[in-house]
Design a protein around this motif. Sequence first.
Motif: not given
Length: 554
Positions: A186, A189-190
């Motif tokens: 997560t 990906k950010s």
Amino acid sequence: MEGVGASVISHANTKTPAQPNVRHLANFPPSAWGDMFLSFSLDNSVMEGYAKAMEEPKEQVRQLILDPRMDSNKKLNLIYSVHRLGLTYMFLKEIEGQLDKLLKDFNLEDYVEVDLHTTSINFQAFRHLGYKLPCDVFNKFKDDDSNTFKESISNDVMGLLGLYESAQLRLKGERILDDASMFAETKLKSLVNTVEGNLAQVKQSLKRPFHKGMPMVEARLYFDNYQEECSAHDSLRKLANLHFNYLQLQQKEELRIVSKWWKDKRFQETTPYVRDRVPEAYLWILGLFFEPKYSLARIFVTKITLLLVVLDDTYDAYAIIDEIRLLTDAINRWDISAMSQIPEYIRPFYKIILDEYAELEKHLAKEGRANSTLIASKQAFQDIARGYLEEAEWRNSGYVASFQEYMKNGLITSGYNVIYKSALVGMGEIVTKDALAWYKSHPMILQASELIGRLQDDIKSYQFERERGQSVTGVDAYIKTYGVCEMEAIDELKKMIENACKDINEGCLKPREVSIDLLAPILNLARMIDVARGFSLTNGGFPPIGCGYDRMGL
């Protein structure tokens, strides 16, 4: 290769029976490569020059690995880089000796002040080589109150990369690594659109973590994307570069040999309905074992894989049910006298099967080696023919298997058992009677690899198979058996794949019943289906050569 299940549990037909005398042509597109690989001419003197040039840096790297003065973190970083570059096989004894000592001296308190990136590299260095370093080393990066990973590591790109890659090595019950995988993915990906210097590494890892990639493709990517790590020791960088060049020549020659064999056997004339996928098949087998000493093994297993392609396409994309029954019986008889019972168009193929195995049997006899592995390969070939017949019978009657019966036969028709057993034929003296018995016992790691191959392929191909009106896949069987929707079925199959990946990780840890060389084809074949997953089925279930290995000249 597509498959349907066996072992009848439910007899409720939910499909319309196929017309028994209609040929269901798949209309596979022609090879994108033509005869381009036939023109390669190996200059042995150049190859020998690379081999000689590797001697000095190889010895220098060996001395670095054995250096008692080197700090343990630096030593583990070196071992990690050696592994990422595909060079472990050159120093396995030395590396295991060092890891034995380091694990014996392991103390969790020593990691209190160690940063996330270093902790991750150390963890992977142990786990990749089969040593179960405790996942507790990551506990300090979690918040005691919330039991979630600390936000303070959210902007540590290299640390997050290391954490994400480490999580791919998790076992069942290692909850902290399950959480690490989701957290790191997560966060990465950010960050992917904002990081600069590490952009290539982040994108590559999110696309396919190292542990799930084709070993030598990953080695080349590491060499290109981690220049600082590869340049920390000049001898290591030099050795890796020479190693790539050596393998490039050897693999071009192997590809030329199997391409010539395919052309000389005239498959495209005698069986024009089959996939012409020689380079792609070779690439699959190259993913199993890349070491130079397994050159003859790669050639043989590629030939067997191509025979499986012809067999699969004959059963699935051309032959009518009566012809399939006759051919299956002939393969079970394994005798030239059975030629008269099969259709004329498939007789040349049947003779090639018998001739290839007979030729290898003579080769083994000349070397004074037992043919027990060859017998195992032949029996596996007969098993898959029976499995293909089973799915053809179900297709012909319109029967949709339950998920349990589908999986029982589907693991056979995945083709993995034939490829594993065939790989053993060319692996030499390390395949002892005990090792072969272990393979025949169908251990957990082997079952897990077959399951991954079967279900990964099904998730990718189920829509294509529906459009063709052909084989039922695991997705359809799961929907039928459990009465769920399509997306729920796919989610459940993905969970099964994830658990199988953990079983493979467990199976690679010490103490092992067989050597890591014998485990490598099992691990790597599971990796190759993941590598191939993103490619179109119009390539016939094989990835095109340009999946990254063209960096090495293919």
